[in-house]
Design a protein around this motif. Structure first.
Motif, PDB file in Angstrom:
ATOM      1  N   ALA C 234      68.730  40.897  78.150  1.00 48.52           N
ATOM      2  CA  ALA C 234      67.388  41.395  78.440  1.00 48.52           C
ATOM      3  C   ALA C 234      66.303  40.512  77.839  1.00 48.52           C
ATOM      4  CB  ALA C 234      67.243  42.827  77.943  1.00 48.52           C
ATOM      5  N   GLY C 235      66.675  39.364  77.281  1.00 52.85           N
ATOM      6  CA  GLY C 235      65.673  38.436  76.779  1.00 52.85           C
ATOM      7  C   GLY C 235      65.251  37.458  77.863  1.00 52.85           C
ATOM      8  N   THR C 236      64.481  36.460  77.471  1.00 51.42           N
ATOM      9  CA  THR C 236      63.911  35.540  78.457  1.00 51.42           C
ATOM     10  C   THR C 236      64.189  34.093  78.039  1.00 51.42           C
ATOM     11  OG1 THR C 236      61.832  35.357  77.263  1.00 51.42           O
ATOM     12  CG2 THR C 236      62.031  37.159  78.873  1.00 51.42           C
ATOM     13  N   TYR C 237      64.032  33.186  78.984  1.00 48.53           N
ATOM     14  CA  TYR C 237      64.105  31.759  78.715  1.00 48.53           C
ATOM     15  C   TYR C 237      62.807  31.103  79.201  1.00 48.53           C
ATOM     16  CZ  TYR C 237      69.166  31.747  77.794  1.00 48.53           C
ATOM     17  OH  TYR C 237      70.402  31.938  77.254  1.00 48.53           O
ATOM     18  N   THR C 238      62.384  30.051  78.526  1.00 45.04           N
ATOM     19  CA  THR C 238      61.285  29.258  79.084  1.00 45.04           C
ATOM     20  C   THR C 238      61.890  28.227  80.042  1.00 45.04           C
ATOM     21  OG1 THR C 238      61.421  27.586  77.371  1.00 45.04           O
ATOM     22  CG2 THR C 238      59.997  29.487  76.939  1.00 45.04           C
ATOM     23  N   ARG C 239      61.024  27.690  80.883  1.00 39.89           N
ATOM     24  CA  ARG C 239      61.414  26.619  81.796  1.00 39.89           C
ATOM     25  C   ARG C 239      62.105  25.486  81.035  1.00 39.89           C
ATOM     26  NH1 ARG C 239      59.367  21.816  82.893  1.00 39.89           N
ATOM     27  NH2 ARG C 239      59.440  20.995  85.044  1.00 39.89           N
ATOM     28  N   GLU C 240      61.559  25.111  79.889  1.00 43.19           N
ATOM     29  CA  GLU C 240      62.090  23.973  79.131  1.00 43.19           C
ATOM     30  C   GLU C 240      63.475  24.294  78.583  1.00 43.19           C
ATOM     31  OE1 GLU C 240      58.900  25.037  79.035  1.00 43.19           O
ATOM     32  OE2 GLU C 240      58.398  23.323  80.321  1.00 43.19           O
ATOM     33  N   GLU C 241      63.635  25.484  78.082  1.00 43.91           N
ATOM     34  CA  GLU C 241      64.953  25.890  77.584  1.00 43.91           C
ATOM     35  C   GLU C 241      66.002  25.802  78.694  1.00 43.91           C
ATOM     36  OE1 GLU C 241      63.638  29.096  74.092  1.00 43.91           O
ATOM     37  OE2 GLU C 241      63.927  29.768  76.144  1.00 43.91           O
ATOM     38  N   ILE C 242      65.615  26.238  79.867  1.00 42.42           N
ATOM     39  CA  ILE C 242      66.571  26.209  80.982  1.00 42.42           C
ATOM     40  C   ILE C 242      66.965  24.777  81.319  1.00 42.42           C
ATOM     41  CG2 ILE C 242      66.793  26.660  83.462  1.00 42.42           C
ATOM     42  CD1 ILE C 242      65.074  29.226  82.890  1.00 42.42           C
ATOM     43  N   LEU C 243      65.974  23.897  81.409  1.00 43.57           N
ATOM     44  CA  LEU C 243      66.281  22.504  81.742  1.00 43.57           C
ATOM     45  C   LEU C 243      67.154  21.875  80.647  1.00 43.57           C
ATOM     46  CD1 LEU C 243      62.835  21.406  83.212  1.00 43.57           C
ATOM     47  CD2 LEU C 243      64.939  21.989  84.452  1.00 43.57           C
ATOM     48  N   ASP C 244      66.875  22.239  79.402  1.00 40.75           N
ATOM     49  CA  ASP C 244      67.688  21.745  78.287  1.00 40.75           C
ATOM     50  C   ASP C 244      69.144  22.229  78.411  1.00 40.75           C
ATOM     51  OD1 ASP C 244      68.329  20.727  75.678  1.00 40.75           O
ATOM     52  OD2 ASP C 244      68.124  22.776  74.911  1.00 40.75           O
ATOM     53  N   ILE C 245      69.321  23.523  78.695  1.00 35.82           N
ATOM     54  CA  ILE C 245      70.678  24.062  78.827  1.00 35.82           C
ATOM     55  C   ILE C 245      71.415  23.405  79.985  1.00 35.82           C
ATOM     56  CG2 ILE C 245      71.999  26.148  79.429  1.00 35.82           C
ATOM     57  CD1 ILE C 245      69.887  27.741  77.816  1.00 35.82           C
ATOM     58  N   VAL C 246      70.702  23.149  81.082  1.00 36.43           N
ATOM     59  CA  VAL C 246      71.333  22.496  82.230  1.00 36.43           C
ATOM     60  C   VAL C 246      71.873  21.126  81.824  1.00 36.43           C
ATOM     61  CG1 VAL C 246      70.827  21.402  84.452  1.00 36.43           C
ATOM     62  CG2 VAL C 246      70.137  23.780  84.039  1.00 36.43           C
ATOM     63  N   SER C 247      71.086  20.347  81.101  1.00 37.60           N
ATOM     64  CA  SER C 247      71.540  19.024  80.651  1.00 37.60           C
ATOM     65  C   SER C 247      72.762  19.127  79.754  1.00 37.60           C
ATOM     66  CB  SER C 247      70.424  18.333  79.853  1.00 37.60           C
ATOM     67  OG  SER C 247      69.358  18.029  80.692  1.00 37.60           O
ATOM     68  N   ARG C 248      72.667  20.014  78.773  1.00 33.86           N
ATOM     69  CA  ARG C 248      73.786  20.178  77.849  1.00 33.86           C
ATOM     70  C   ARG C 248      75.040  20.671  78.588  1.00 33.86           C
ATOM     71  NH1 ARG C 248      70.481  23.481  73.255  1.00 33.86           N
ATOM     72  NH2 ARG C 248      72.479  23.718  72.155  1.00 33.86           N
ATOM     73  N   SER C 249      74.849  21.526  79.594  1.00 39.88           N
ATOM     74  CA  SER C 249      75.993  22.067  80.345  1.00 39.88           C
ATOM     75  C   SER C 249      76.691  20.983  81.142  1.00 39.88           C
ATOM     76  CB  SER C 249      75.518  23.167  81.291  1.00 39.88           C
ATOM     77  OG  SER C 249      75.126  24.299  80.561  1.00 39.88           O
ATOM     78  N   ILE C 250      75.914  20.085  81.730  1.00 41.08           N
ATOM     79  CA  ILE C 250      76.524  19.007  82.507  1.00 41.08           C
ATOM     80  C   ILE C 250      77.410  18.160  81.583  1.00 41.08           C
ATOM     81  CG2 ILE C 250      76.017  16.892  83.815  1.00 41.08           C
ATOM     82  CD1 ILE C 250      73.519  18.409  84.921  1.00 41.08           C
ATOM     83  N   ASP C 251      76.921  17.875  80.388  1.00 39.55           N
ATOM     84  CA  ASP C 251      77.712  17.118  79.409  1.00 39.55           C
ATOM     85  C   ASP C 251      78.950  17.895  78.980  1.00 39.55           C
ATOM     86  OD1 ASP C 251      75.891  15.133  79.536  1.00 39.55           O
ATOM     87  OD2 ASP C 251      74.867  15.647  77.665  1.00 39.55           O
ATOM     88  N   LYS C 252      78.741  19.126  78.572  1.00 42.59           N
ATOM     89  CA  LYS C 252      79.854  19.936  78.069  1.00 42.59           C
ATOM     90  C   LYS C 252      80.911  20.167  79.145  1.00 42.59           C
ATOM     91  CE  LYS C 252      79.556  20.387  73.934  1.00 42.59           C
ATOM     92  NZ  LYS C 252      80.672  20.074  73.030  1.00 42.59           N
ATOM     93  N   GLY C 253      80.469  20.252  80.385  1.00 44.72           N
ATOM     94  CA  GLY C 253      81.397  20.437  81.490  1.00 44.72           C
ATOM     95  C   GLY C 253      82.455  19.356  81.509  1.00 44.72           C
ATOM     96  N   LYS C 254      82.040  18.141  81.258  1.00 52.85           N
ATOM     97  CA  LYS C 254      82.991  17.014  81.248  1.00 52.85           C
ATOM     98  C   LYS C 254      84.063  17.228  80.190  1.00 52.85           C
ATOM     99  CE  LYS C 254      79.455  13.896  82.884  1.00 52.85           C
ATOM    100  NZ  LYS C 254      78.234  13.255  82.353  1.00 52.85           N
ATOM    101  N   GLU C 255      83.644  17.702  79.026  1.00 56.70           N
ATOM    102  CA  GLU C 255      84.568  17.955  77.926  1.00 56.70           C
ATOM    103  C   GLU C 255      85.571  19.060  78.296  1.00 56.70           C
ATOM    104  OE1 GLU C 255      82.421  18.484  74.184  1.00 56.70           O
ATOM    105  OE2 GLU C 255      84.003  19.884  73.579  1.00 56.70           O
TER     106      GLU C 255
END
Lengths: 239, 260, 260, 239, 239, 260
Positions: C234-255
């Motif tokens: 029930a919390g929120t994310y800012t646009r920047e947080e989302i873009l940051d998580i997307v980048s980190r997820s793409i990296d972590k996905g490889k691992e």
């Protein structure tokens, strides 16, 4: 004749999986395999893989089920959808409702339910891979899970089936024998005083065959009992 | 809902048994009065009403045409269902079948199925495509103990009463029964012994069921073989008690079979 | 039922994070220990057991033959189902799937489906009539947080493990697996980042889930593209947080993909 | 035209089962046929066999349904699977939910519910064999079962239907008339003051036909009323 | 290829319904359209017609769901059977259960639930006609209904989706684009502080495309926000 | 949940009626304002929104192709369903249809079916195999009393609005409606009279429904014949009251039919 039925069940004194008539499949029991459950056990019994968990004594929901003089025991037997050849639809079917009931009645006699009035002891049995004999495997696992949870019990409850295939009384049917054989007799036992807590039968026995099968099943229970105790020793040390 | 029984009644029933007596004066191996009426419905293909004492169970057999199971392409299909309707007891509740209802249906079903009493292969209409589906519906009307024996007796009676309906242009004419019977080749019956303390008694009444420790139902065939068993109750049996009940059940089965 | 967490624990976890630390000593972008075992069932056509820390999820793949959807006559059918069985947690309850169970199944399903990782057209047996139905069943055995990542990893592992069974005379011989694999052409993985206060951490443990404000799951393909996302909490994310998580997820996905 | 529809419904003034247009089928009512129920009745009405039981006044479950100023009345109409040609799947369908509702509303006006606040009076109606007119048969049986249970009532509630077949208004349709006829009008009555507690209709009536059918149904109810009273006299003696 | 899939989605810079890539469909919002509900709104958004109602704060049933420190929020998203091409069977399916959940999480952050402990605020969203984007239409309608009911909120919550069709990032997919396009990204926003309360995605985006789509969706939300405020002004007057 | 009404309001409404007056100023045989809008949905094959006072009911008609009933092989199939969704009233609850919902659907259905207003034989596509299935879905949006009349009026309006979709290669193209109408050959309407004390009034508002003793709904055809009736409420009617309501209903039916 059912499609897939073998012509013979016993050839040169050996069953289709190579066992002798009174031989049990290989059984491995491990206690304490889950973190969240208060107690748990995994039993691999031939081609069966069954995991059991115990939660409790804990609060009863809905409350009106609670008893003022003892804990209630609830057992749920469930098959994973991928545990059988034809995918099983999730949720309880009539067979699993019946097995849940007889499992509860098989375990209840050994539990000191009077020590925990107004609570529930919940046992969950999940069949992950099935190959005939899952109810006995489940009862066997459940009683180890109860012990692992520290529920005070008179004794463990091992279970084992005998049956009849190709006209011969045999111990511990595997799936082909169960599907096409002539009789199945699952039994659960309180070894300390030789009381029988589970007894079901279907198929065809003469009185004499029945007696032989009952004795064979009881012997099977005793072997399982040793393995149950071994699994608990393994986990908790002791003599 | 649960039946409640007072401690006083428990002690009374148990101590009577210890003196070799039952509340209603029966011997340990006696049934209450049994009445079996067949053919009591013209909408069912077969029917029976069984009374054991005040317990009343009606069983109806309906036939339909359907597909066989893939692994038994030349066999008819048997389906046994029970309803513990709230009309029959203050403790029976509305809603989907509970564990007692399901157990009753399954134990009666096993007695029928495992005895091979219906020659299902004779119910094949077109192999792999069309077979008769036999619905055995157990409708409990008054619950005063021992539903297993009443329901299984009623089921076999109803099956014996069943006549196939006419089929015309692929439609079943339910109004027109033929003289063709269901191929019933055995008469399995179920006998139930309750254990109260150390006493083992046939055909428990409701009061006896409420105080019993355990229950053992044994289905036997005309040949005197065992085709199904089910232990109930949270008590236990010894090996010797079980063998004793099996012997008594084979004998009592012969008596019970005469009502069919 | 709901998990309850004390205010003290909440404050403790949050203040640790503000100091750059996690309760179990992990870095913000660290997974707990991951173990993937494939081929652990001989009844399923494919199976896997995934452990992430103490979380244990078993996934089984079953195949059946059925009809295709009318608008996709030459495509196999994928069905993803989850069960949060009460064995796995004191808070999971019996009964039909609740909203959390349904969400889990649907988010895992989207990762598989939208990545196109199964070449469903190869699962057509007879166009418009018969296709393979792929059942992915997620069976949660021990719930200690982050079911999304464990379940999606287990699903892909089980799909990779899957072998088609033999078909003879139109019947599936489940006992006889062929060597033919499922046509799995991508390995999408899902990574979940929780937000607690202003900290964003990978792979929340149960304790962390209980205090988190929000959760964001990102499914990525081998090419590093995004194929599914789901915000939770029930919390929120800012646009920047989302873009940051997307980048980190793409990296972590490889691992994460290395465990397959 | 529906398959199986007869060409004529009335031939030489006689209906297909031999009755005259205003003739009722044979009706037999027996009170007190069950041991466990507080009150019960069996009604055989032509090809219908319906049994009704009454339990109560008794405690309400779930409790929030209880009323502080009166008893609640609950009615359940159910068809046995074998009561009809095509086996009925167990459990309530939409038709039986509606009939259960109108049955309750047909009986409620005569019961002194205010005498038993916070309790429930439960009526169960089981159709064992159906041949058109089961809702009227059920209401008729239920009101005898209520009386047999000793529930205080203003009056009994008999029920009976009239209908239209082959253009003619007739009393008490049987199954062929019901399936292929033109109208059906079930009515329940409080005979003491001629108040109507059940009225449903479907089919096609002119206003005049409706009036005629209504009067015929009311006459039918009065005949049933005598049989209800007879059944209770039979059971409890009295003049 | 799915049956019915168009060959091209964008021809001469125009989408199949004539819009430009960053153009939203026409949206009309009306507040206060129902009498019984405490608050309500109707949103017509392209081919979507969605009505939302709010009841509360009110007593919670069943009571054990109530929280001692705040109101609970419950959201139900439902499609009318006639709202889609293939009639939808009544009752919740898995999709609507998920949408109900994400709708609740999208709205909860703006509601001052702590003002009404032990109560519930219930939101019902009915899709009367569906044409892609019903969850965003529903969230948009629900937040106007909440305001119409006088529920204290930090801000309204507009929602809007962006997507990808024919390789291009576009705003607000309609049904053909939704069925056959490459990606969909529904977003809900708290405009006051630019916090995102709903984010789901399925399809295929590169990181760059995702960023573009996210920004387009946020812009869409801001347009919807103006329409929401307009609808409330229309109903309540104000500056 | 149940609507609760105070004793004071009950007495007030009843005593007003005894003076020949209604709370909202209407005469005993007056409807509230009626508005019927047809063709308000492009996804439904037919639709209508009916308002009677503040009561709002939307009805949608969907068509599908399916099998006929075995005993009516050359007839289309009519299915009427109602939903009393919790959006429409604080007393409506989620979940499967309750007895009020089922009664509403069945009474509306009887009015349509028994009047023969849809010529179902014209909806046969291939005898015994394929026929049109007509789904009438009643969706109550705002409940302020008298759902029977609003729902039946809306259903007929929606049926009159219905256009058959195109069929191509056996698939229904729902997006492409033809100009072909449903064969609607009559316009049955339902009128509901409530009884409060000894007064009998048309079109009860919610307040009036809450205090009424009984309710009688009469469906009449264009010819002025009666095709369905349903009494509601735990009160009673005399024979004379019923005949009176039937007469008034036949008259009022003509008035109501003008809105179609």
């Amino acid at each position: 004749m059912k499609i897939g039925q073998p012509e013979k069940f016993i050839i040169d004194g050996k069953r289709l999986d190579g066992r002798k008539p009174d031989e049990m499949r290989e059984v491995k029991i491990q206690a304490g395999v889950l973190k969240r459950a208060d107690g748990s056990a995994l039993v691999e019994w031939g081609g069966n893989k069954v995991i059991a968990a115990c939660y409790g004594p804990r609060e009863v929901h809905p409350r009106h089920l609670a008893k003022s003089d003892k804990a209630i025991l609830r057992c749920t037997y469930n098959m994973a959808p991928f545990s059988v050849s034809d995918r099983k639809r999730p949720g309880p079917d009539r067979r699993s409702v019946e097995i849940s009931k007889v499992t509860r009645l098989a375990l209840e006699p050994v539990i000191f339910t009077n020590l925990y009035p107004r609570t529930t002891i919940d046992v969950f049995i999940e069949v992950l891979q099935a190959n005939a004999g899952t109810r006995c495997t489940g009862i066997t696992a459940a009683s180890v899970a109860l012990a692992d949870a520290g529920i005070p019990m008179r004794d463990l409850v091992p279970a084992c089936a005998a049956g009849k295939v190709g006209g011969e009384v045999v111990l511990d049917l595997f799936d082909i024998e169960d599907n096409y054989g002539e009789a199945d007799l699952p039994v659960a036992l309180i070894p300390k005083n030789n009381e029988i807590t589970l007894l079901q039968m279907d198929g065809n026995f003469t009185k004499k065959e029945f007696e032989k099968a009952l004795d064979l099943a009881i012997q099977g229970c005793m072997k399982i009992y040793e393995l149950q105790k071994g699994a608990l020793r393994e986990r908790y040390g002791g003599e | 809902m649960e039946e409640i029984v007072s401690e006083i009644k428990k002690d009374y029933i148990a101590s009577l048994l210890d003196q070799g007596k039952r509340q209603d004066g029966r011997g340990f191996d006696d049934y209450r009065e049994i009445i079996v009426e067949k053919g009591i419905s013209n909408k069912a293909e077969g029917s029976a009403l069984v009374r054991i004492g005040d317990t009343q169970v009606m069983v109806g057999v309906k036939l339909a045409v359907g597909e066989p199971f893939p692994d038994m392409p030349d066999s008819g299909v048997l389906t046994t269902n029970a309803e513990l309707i709230p009309l029959a007891s203050p403790t029976f509740e509305k809603g989907p079948p509970d564990e007692n209802t399901i157990e009753l249906a399954r134990v009666v079903d096993r007695g029928i199925r495992e005895s091979g009493c219906i020659d299902l292969e004779k119910l094949c209409i077109a192999e792999g495509e069309k077979v008769w589906i036999v619905f055995v519906d157990i409708h409990v009307l008054d619950y005063d103990g021992n539903l297993f024996d009443a329901s299984s007796l009623g089921s076999i009676a109803a099956l014996l009463d069943t006549r196939l309906p006419k089929i015309e242009d692929g439609r079943i004419l339910y109004g027109e029964k033929t003289r063709k019977k269901l191929p019933v080749v055995d008469k399995p019956v179920e006998t139930t012994y309750a254990k109260i303390g150390n006493n083992i008694i046939l055909d428990p009444s409701l009061d006896e069921e409420l105080v019993m420790d355990a229950r053992l139902t044994v289905a036997t065939t005309e040949k005197g073989e065992i085709c199904a068993m089910q232990k109930g109750g949270a008590g236990t049996y010894t090996r010797e008690e079980i063998l004793d009940i099996v012997s008594r059940s084979i004998d009592k089965g012969k008596e019970l079979r005469k009502y069919l």
